[in-house]
Design a protein around this motif. Structure first.
Motif, mmCIF file in Angstrom:
data_model
loop_
_atom_site.group_PDB
_atom_site.id
_atom_site.type_symbol
_atom_site.label_atom_id
_atom_site.label_comp_id
_atom_site.label_asym_id
_atom_site.label_seq_id
_atom_site.Cartn_x
_atom_site.Cartn_y
_atom_site.Cartn_z
ATOM 1 N N ARG A 1 109.602 59.068 29.857
ATOM 2 C CA ARG A 1 110.268 58.111 30.753
ATOM 3 C C ARG A 1 110.421 58.622 32.193
ATOM 4 N NH1 ARG A 1 113.624 56.929 27.379
ATOM 5 N NH2 ARG A 1 112.631 55.052 26.571
ATOM 6 N N PRO A 2 110.948 59.824 32.415
ATOM 7 C CA PRO A 2 111.118 60.258 33.809
ATOM 8 C C PRO A 2 109.819 60.682 34.492
ATOM 9 C CG PRO A 2 111.840 61.983 32.318
ATOM 10 C CD PRO A 2 111.540 60.786 31.470
ATOM 11 N N LEU A 3 108.744 60.784 33.711
ATOM 12 C CA LEU A 3 107.485 61.295 34.257
ATOM 13 C C LEU A 3 106.446 60.218 34.516
ATOM 14 C CD1 LEU A 3 107.042 64.490 32.040
ATOM 15 C CD2 LEU A 3 108.011 64.331 34.332
ATOM 16 N N VAL A 4 106.732 58.985 34.133
ATOM 17 C CA VAL A 4 105.712 57.932 34.203
ATOM 18 C C VAL A 4 105.017 57.864 35.562
ATOM 19 C CG1 VAL A 4 105.348 55.437 34.171
ATOM 20 C CG2 VAL A 4 106.635 56.511 32.351
ATOM 21 N N PRO A 5 105.718 57.969 36.690
ATOM 22 C CA PRO A 5 105.011 57.860 37.978
ATOM 23 C C PRO A 5 103.980 58.960 38.212
ATOM 24 C CG PRO A 5 107.381 57.585 38.277
ATOM 25 C CD PRO A 5 107.181 58.087 36.888
ATOM 26 N N HIS A 6 104.099 60.054 37.464
ATOM 27 C CA HIS A 6 103.203 61.192 37.681
ATOM 28 C C HIS A 6 102.066 61.265 36.661
ATOM 29 C CE1 HIS A 6 106.315 62.612 40.404
ATOM 30 N NE2 HIS A 6 107.193 62.555 39.420
ATOM 31 N N ILE A 7 102.018 60.327 35.709
ATOM 32 C CA ILE A 7 101.034 60.382 34.632
ATOM 33 C C ILE A 7 99.710 59.787 35.088
ATOM 34 C CG2 ILE A 7 100.478 59.676 32.276
ATOM 35 C CD1 ILE A 7 102.817 61.616 32.436
ATOM 36 N N ALA A 8 98.632 60.555 34.959
ATOM 37 C CA ALA A 8 97.312 60.085 35.370
ATOM 38 C C ALA A 8 96.353 59.941 34.189
ATOM 39 C CB ALA A 8 96.708 61.045 36.399
ATOM 40 N N HIS A 9 96.740 60.440 33.011
ATOM 41 C CA HIS A 9 95.840 60.405 31.855
ATOM 42 C C HIS A 9 96.699 60.503 30.603
ATOM 43 C CE1 HIS A 9 91.896 60.754 29.990
ATOM 44 N NE2 HIS A 9 92.257 61.835 29.333
ATOM 45 N N VAL A 10 96.251 59.886 29.517
ATOM 46 C CA VAL A 10 97.045 59.854 28.289
ATOM 47 C C VAL A 10 96.179 60.189 27.085
ATOM 48 C CG1 VAL A 10 98.386 58.370 26.727
ATOM 49 C CG2 VAL A 10 98.713 58.194 29.205
ATOM 50 N N HIS A 11 96.696 61.092 26.233
ATOM 51 C CA HIS A 11 96.104 61.350 24.925
ATOM 52 C C HIS A 11 96.908 60.603 23.872
ATOM 53 C CE1 HIS A 11 94.105 65.481 26.022
ATOM 54 N NE2 HIS A 11 93.467 64.441 26.525
ATOM 55 N N ILE A 12 96.201 60.039 22.913
ATOM 56 C CA ILE A 12 96.852 59.286 21.848
ATOM 57 C C ILE A 12 96.692 60.016 20.519
ATOM 58 C CG2 ILE A 12 96.898 57.124 20.542
ATOM 59 C CD1 ILE A 12 97.843 56.738 23.395
ATOM 60 N N LYS A 13 97.805 60.433 19.947
ATOM 61 C CA LYS A 13 97.827 60.862 18.547
ATOM 62 C C LYS A 13 99.213 60.595 17.992
ATOM 63 C CE LYS A 13 98.495 65.922 19.097
ATOM 64 N NZ LYS A 13 97.871 66.239 20.397
ATOM 65 N N ASP A 14 99.318 60.649 16.674
ATOM 66 C CA ASP A 14 100.566 60.316 16.008
ATOM 67 C C ASP A 14 100.718 61.213 14.787
ATOM 68 O OD1 ASP A 14 102.935 59.039 15.384
ATOM 69 O OD2 ASP A 14 102.057 57.030 15.241
ATOM 70 N N GLY A 15 101.954 61.410 14.370
ATOM 71 C CA GLY A 15 102.191 62.253 13.203
ATOM 72 C C GLY A 15 103.655 62.271 12.837
ATOM 73 N N PHE A 16 103.991 63.205 11.987
ATOM 74 C CA PHE A 16 105.375 63.389 11.558
ATOM 75 C C PHE A 16 105.545 64.848 11.180
ATOM 76 C CE2 PHE A 16 102.766 61.907 8.070
ATOM 77 C CZ PHE A 16 103.028 62.808 7.050
ATOM 78 N N VAL A 17 106.786 65.278 11.072
ATOM 79 C CA VAL A 17 107.070 66.657 10.699
ATOM 80 C C VAL A 17 107.115 66.749 9.180
ATOM 81 C CG1 VAL A 17 108.686 68.569 10.884
ATOM 82 C CG2 VAL A 17 108.349 67.038 12.830
ATOM 83 N N GLY A 18 106.180 67.495 8.612
ATOM 84 C CA GLY A 18 106.124 67.691 7.184
ATOM 85 C C GLY A 18 106.795 68.986 6.764
ATOM 86 N N PRO A 19 106.744 69.312 5.484
ATOM 87 C CA PRO A 19 107.382 70.523 4.975
ATOM 88 C C PRO A 19 106.858 71.807 5.617
ATOM 89 C CG PRO A 19 106.782 69.062 3.172
ATOM 90 C CD PRO A 19 106.150 68.503 4.402
ATOM 91 N N GLU A 20 105.599 71.779 6.048
ATOM 92 C CA GLU A 20 104.993 72.981 6.618
ATOM 93 C C GLU A 20 104.642 72.811 8.095
ATOM 94 O OE1 GLU A 20 101.757 74.199 4.194
ATOM 95 O OE2 GLU A 20 102.961 74.366 2.367
ATOM 96 N N GLY A 21 105.250 71.821 8.728
ATOM 97 C CA GLY A 21 104.986 71.614 10.146
ATOM 98 C C GLY A 21 104.395 70.247 10.414
ATOM 99 N N PRO A 22 103.787 70.060 11.599
ATOM 100 C CA PRO A 22 103.251 68.745 11.963
ATOM 101 C C PRO A 22 102.140 68.298 11.015
ATOM 102 C CG PRO A 22 103.400 70.172 13.884
ATOM 103 C CD PRO A 22 103.647 71.033 12.688
ATOM 104 N N GLU A 23 102.175 67.028 10.669
ATOM 105 C CA GLU A 23 101.096 66.393 9.928
ATOM 106 C C GLU A 23 100.674 65.168 10.720
ATOM 107 O OE1 GLU A 23 101.816 65.803 5.778
ATOM 108 O OE2 GLU A 23 102.976 67.649 5.580
ATOM 109 N N TRP A 24 99.361 64.960 10.819
ATOM 110 C CA TRP A 24 98.840 63.951 11.735
ATOM 111 C C TRP A 24 98.343 62.736 10.985
ATOM 112 C CZ3 TRP A 24 100.820 65.308 16.030
ATOM 113 C CH2 TRP A 24 100.975 66.672 16.328
#
Length: 276
Positions: free
Chosen positions: A188-211
């Motif tokens: 939110r506070p950075l939107v004016p400075h964003i020039a490129h976006v990566h898209i990925k999604d996930g959740f925190v699993g028992p052993e760390g991030p899962e995508w």
């Protein structure tokens, strides 16, 4: 319409597999990181010539080149000369590919006191930005490894210290899963400075991030996309699903492009209701 792209090596190690996946999606843009497991700046001249020729023949636009400058594979105490040389090589190659954007990060710590780490990072980022400006490049700092990836306040501080149009921000929707923050709150506070976006999604699993597919996890990809749209974002959206390749853990993608293509379709579905 929003430009849709993807980091090629997430679809396959070789350029043929990478461009085939982009073609399957019907997209016209690609982001480059490695080819056959070789970081883009380390490709020999023949290999780079082949990449450039293939992309030109297919009419594929390169939206960004992902460097290793300041990323998770290095640290603040590593040889800065290597980064300056990589930037020099990429300046030449980006010119041929017709892109000005180079992804960077801001140097993981290596046991330094927090103040010294900050001082060294800001000094390096100022120098990198100055050289990028001379080369007509724009460095895109990702909210990932390094000092300025830890919070929006640090990212703003880095931009203020560099004071250069050659340093802007790259926002990855899924990095909050790995680094412990809510993506929209960081964005939110950075939107004016964003020039490129990566898209990925996930959740925190028992052993760390899962995508998972965009829109199927806890990164609030839809909310981030809405926030960007509300603020007039006009850059590319580039998928980095981590469904086959996790660059922090393995050197080369040995799977199929199915997950990459499914992630692209999921992104399209998220964008469809808004007509973007």
């Amino acid at each position: 319409m929003t430009v849709l792209a993807g980091i090629g090596d997430e679809a396959g190690p070789g350029l043929a597999a990478q461009v085939a996946a982009i073609a399957e999606l019907g997209w016209s843009a690609i982001e480059l990181r490695t080819v056959d497991g070789v970081p883009f700046a380390e490709l020999d001249e023949a290999a780079f010539d082949a990449v450039a020729a293939t992309l030109a023949e297919l009419g594929l636009r390169t939206v960004c080149v992902d460097s290793r400058i300041g990323d998770w594979s290095t640290s603040i105490t590593a040889d800065f000369g290597r980064d300056l040389e990589e930037l020099r090589v990429l300046a030449e190659r980006c010119g041929r590919l017709g892109t000005r954007y180079v992804r960077v990060m801001s140097y993981p710590n290596d046991g330094l006191h927090a103040d010294e780490w900050e001082h060294r990072v800001l000094r390096r980022m100022r120098e990198l930005a100055a050289r990028a400006e001379q080369a007509d490049l724009v460095l895109l700092h990702e909210n990932c490894a390094g000092w300025a990836g830890a919070g929006a306040d640090r990212a703003v501080r880095m931009l203020e210290e560099a004071d250069s149009p050659a340093l802007r921000l790259l926002f990855d929707t899924g990095n909050g899963i790995a680094y412990g923050y809510r993506s929209a709150d960081y964005l939110r506070p950075l939107v004016p400075h964003i020039a490129h976006v990566h898209i990925k999604d996930g959740f925190v699993g028992p052993e760390g991030p899962e995508w998972t597919l965009p829109g199927h996890g806890e990164a609030d990809v839809a909310g981030c996309l809405a926030l960007l749209a509300e603020n007039g974002y006009q850059g590319a959206l580039s998928i980095e699903p981590h469904l086959t390749l996790r660059p922090h853990e393995v050197e080369q993608n040995t799977g199929t492009a199915d997950g990459f293509i499914a992630a692209g379709r999921a992104l399209e579905a998220l964008l469809a209701p808004a007509g973007r």
